[in-house]
Structure formats: C-alpha cells, structure tokens
Design a protein around this motif. Structure first.
Motif: not given
Length: 414
Positions: A405-414
């Motif tokens: 998780w980043r300031k402007d993005a979410a993970p593409s997979s966990i």
C-alpha cells in the motif's frame, strides 16, 4: 434551464442536501400548486423534484452512474437511496420484488456492495468524487455546446433571474434592469469560438503522418516514465477493506465496531442491528500522512468481485472456521498468509485452541470485561480500550506497508 442543471444525479443530490420533497408520480405536469399524488415505484413514470424549481424527470432516464459499462437509470438510483440502511440480502429481495411488479422492459439494477456504498456516500455529499459516475461534459473537457455553454458561463444573478421567471411569473422591472447592467462572463469556448460548434475532424487526417512516425526520445521518456509529464493526474486510491466475523459470539459486530476503532471505547454489540456495511477513517502516517484513509467494513464477502480481495487488509475472527467458507482462501492457514488476522477476547481469559493453532499470523488482543456502567468503578477500566485499538491499527498499518500500500496506490495482489 441548461441541461447540466437538469442532470438527474445533481437534482437528487441537491434535494437530499436541502431536505426537499422527491415525489414519484404518474404525471409530468408541474403546473399545479400543490404536490402531485405519490405513486409506487412500480407504477411511477416520473420523479418530481421541488427544489430549486419544480421539475419532473422521466424515472427511466439513464444517469451518469455506470455499472458494467451500462448507465443506471434514475429509478434504480432512487430505489438504492430509499434502501440505503437495508442489509444487502433484504435490498436484493426488495429489488427482485420490484422487478416482478414492473411490466415491459423496465428493471431495477442491483448494485454491488462497493457500488452501493460509493453511490450513497456521494448522494449524502460526504464525497465529491466517485469512480462510477462519469463527469459532466463541461467538467470533462470544458466544452458545453450551444446554449448549455452559455448557461454555465452566466453569473449567479442570471441563474436567480431565470428561476425567478420560472417560479414567480413576471420579473420585477427594477431587478431586470439591474441584471441587464451586469457583465456576462464567458468560458474559453464562447470567448475564442463563440457558441457555434466547430468541426475539427479534418485535423486527424493531417496529423496521421506525424503520429505514425517513430516517437522522439522525449516522447519515449514520457511514455516510460509518466511522472515526467506536466501536471500528471493522480491515481484514485481504492479503499482498503476489513472483514468482521458474523458470529454471534464475536465481541465486535457492525453495531459497535465504529465506536471501537474510531473512538477507542468498547461497548456491547446490538444483535438486532441491520447494518451490512460502513466505513471508518484513520490517518496512516507511514503510508499517507496528508489525508486519512477510508476503510470499508463488512461481515461477509458475498458481494465481492475477485479484485476486491487485493484490498483486504485485516480479518477479525473468533476461531470458527465456518466463517471462511465463502472466502477466496477457505483454509485459515492459507488465508492468514495473505492478510492479517485479529482475535479480540476478554482480558484474563485464554484464547480458543483454534486461535492458538493459527500461530503468529493471528494477532490476539484482550480488553477489559464489560461491566454495567452504573456499577462502581466500571468506567475506570475502559481507558485501556484505546491502548488496544492503537495496537490493532499499528498492526494493520504494518501489514499494509508490507503488502504494497502506498500514498496513491493499492497492491495488485496480496
């Protein structure tokens, strides 16, 4: 009135904000002084708004809300608003019943739970943006053609004048004289080109030879690194999801989880609550210190799309494996490899054997036992609740950073 001002979604949002009447009716007539007879949604042909001026919109009008690349009609939007506090199963059952009552090709769209939450949040004016609502033509490219462009460019006084003529008949001559003396402002389209539409399709043929050539090094650099472009549009960060246990023995349910995670104080759950989803806000300083993140809380993944699982950041559990039956990973050992598990129990009581068997991937937390607030000393033990809540959020934040998780993005997979 400009077509932008008659946008069904904006009219509905403004009426909800002002608390003005919204009336399903079988007539488009707005000339009568009193309210029209209200009709059921299965019989209504129009939806009449009373503010800022009385206007009737056909109830099957397509709106800017898009689901699966198809615009959703006004009847479905209004039906979802009326059932905003109803649980998902009851909402789907009511929609099915209404579809059975409708005749012809009319039908009510059933929203996915994230679509429904996003729509209700936008209608309540709690959010100014929505990933499912297309922008107005003027907001998208600044080109509102013809009279609509002129109406958007007029001053606020001109809008008041138009509504006064529509609502009260003849305008006061002195007020009209004042309006005539005002300077009318225009947008870039009316200033540079006037209100006559201009066809630039021939430019495409002229540009085709240049577009087919090999891109320059500068263009290649911009393609490979979009951050070099001027004023890049920030990506919309999706909301993370927290799953709660639907077990009746769980100390945290939909009725008390918001006050616990946001207010840092535990209170017993209300088992008669019909809330199916809600959201809480929390600033994750190690991820985005400038704005709080909104977390969606649900008790089950029945309405999940496959990509929603990449947004799950925590799962509250009591150790009962039936909770994971409809999960993407029904095996607890596999599930807690992908996301954080949290168990909340009473202080002084041992965690269930199943929780201990899950190992370090499930975080055990203990709070003071609930006591009657009227009992002596009952309130003195609740100060520890905030300490437990801060520990839970710290663990969730650490798990989110590890998953990407980043300031402007979410993970593409966990």
């Amino acid at each position: 009135m400009a077509s932008v001002d008659l946008d069904p979604l904006l009219l509905l949002r403004q009426s909800i904000s002002d608390g003005s009447a919204i009336i399903p009716t079988t007539s488009a007539d707005t000339s009568s002084s009193g309210p029209p007879p209200e009709a059921s949604l299965s019989q209504a042909t129009h939806l009449q708004f009373t503010n800022p001026t009385r206007v009737s919109i056909p109830i099957d009008t397509p709106t800017r809300f898009v689901s699966n690349d198809e615009p959703v009609n006004l009847r479905s939007i209004y039906f979802a608003w009326l059932n905003r506090e109803v649980a998902i199963p009851e909402y789907n059952a009511s929609a099915t019943k209404l579809n059975d009552e409708l005749t012809g090709t009319a039908a009510v769209h059933k929203f996915a739970f994230v679509e429904r939450l996003d729509l209700i949040t936008w209608l309540e004016s709690a959010s100014e943006e929505s990933e499912f609502i297309k922008p107005l033509a003027g907001e998208k490219d600044g080109a509102v053609p013809g009279a609509a462009g002129a109406a958007k460019a007029t001053s606020k006084a001109a809008v008041v004048s138009a509504s006064a003529r529509a609502g009260r008949g003849t305008l006061d001559p002195r007020l009209a004289q004042i309006y005539d003396g005002e300077r009318r402002m225009g947008d870039r389209n009316t200033v540079l080109r006037g209100i006559k539409p201009t066809d630039f399709s021939h430019v495409r043929k002229l540009a085709q030879p240049f577009m087919s050539r090999k891109p320059s090094p500068t263009a290649t650099a911009l393609i490979n690194n979009p951050s070099l472009a001027l004023n890049p549009k920030p990506a919309r960060r999706p909301d993370p999801i927290i799953l709660l246990s639907p077990s009746a023995s769980s100390l945290l349910r939909m009725s008390n989880v918001k006050s616990f995670l946001e207010g840092g104080r535990y209170s017993p759950p209300d088992h008669n609550s019909a809330v199916s989803m809600l959201h809480v806000s929390r600033t994750m300083k190690e991820i985005d210190p400038t704005r709080p993140m909104r977390f969606i809380l649900v008790e089950g993944p029945e309405q999940f799309k496959p990509e929603y699982w990449n947004r799950v950041v925590a799962v509250f559990t009591t150790g009962q494996t039936w909770q994971f039956k409809n999960y993407r990973w029904s095996n607890p050992a596999e599930l807690f490899k992908h996301t954080l598990g949290i168990y909340l129990g009473w202080r002084g009581e041992q965690a269930p054997d199943a929780i201990r068997a899950f190992g370090h991937r499930v975080m055990p937390c203990s709070i003071e036992k609930w006591r009657d607030p009227t009992a002596p000393g009952a309130e003195t033990s609740r100060w520890r609740d905030r300490e437990v809540v801060e520990g839970i959020w710290k663990a969730i934040e650490g798990n989110m950073r590890a998953k990407g998780w980043r300031k402007d993005a979410a993970p593409s997979s966990i």
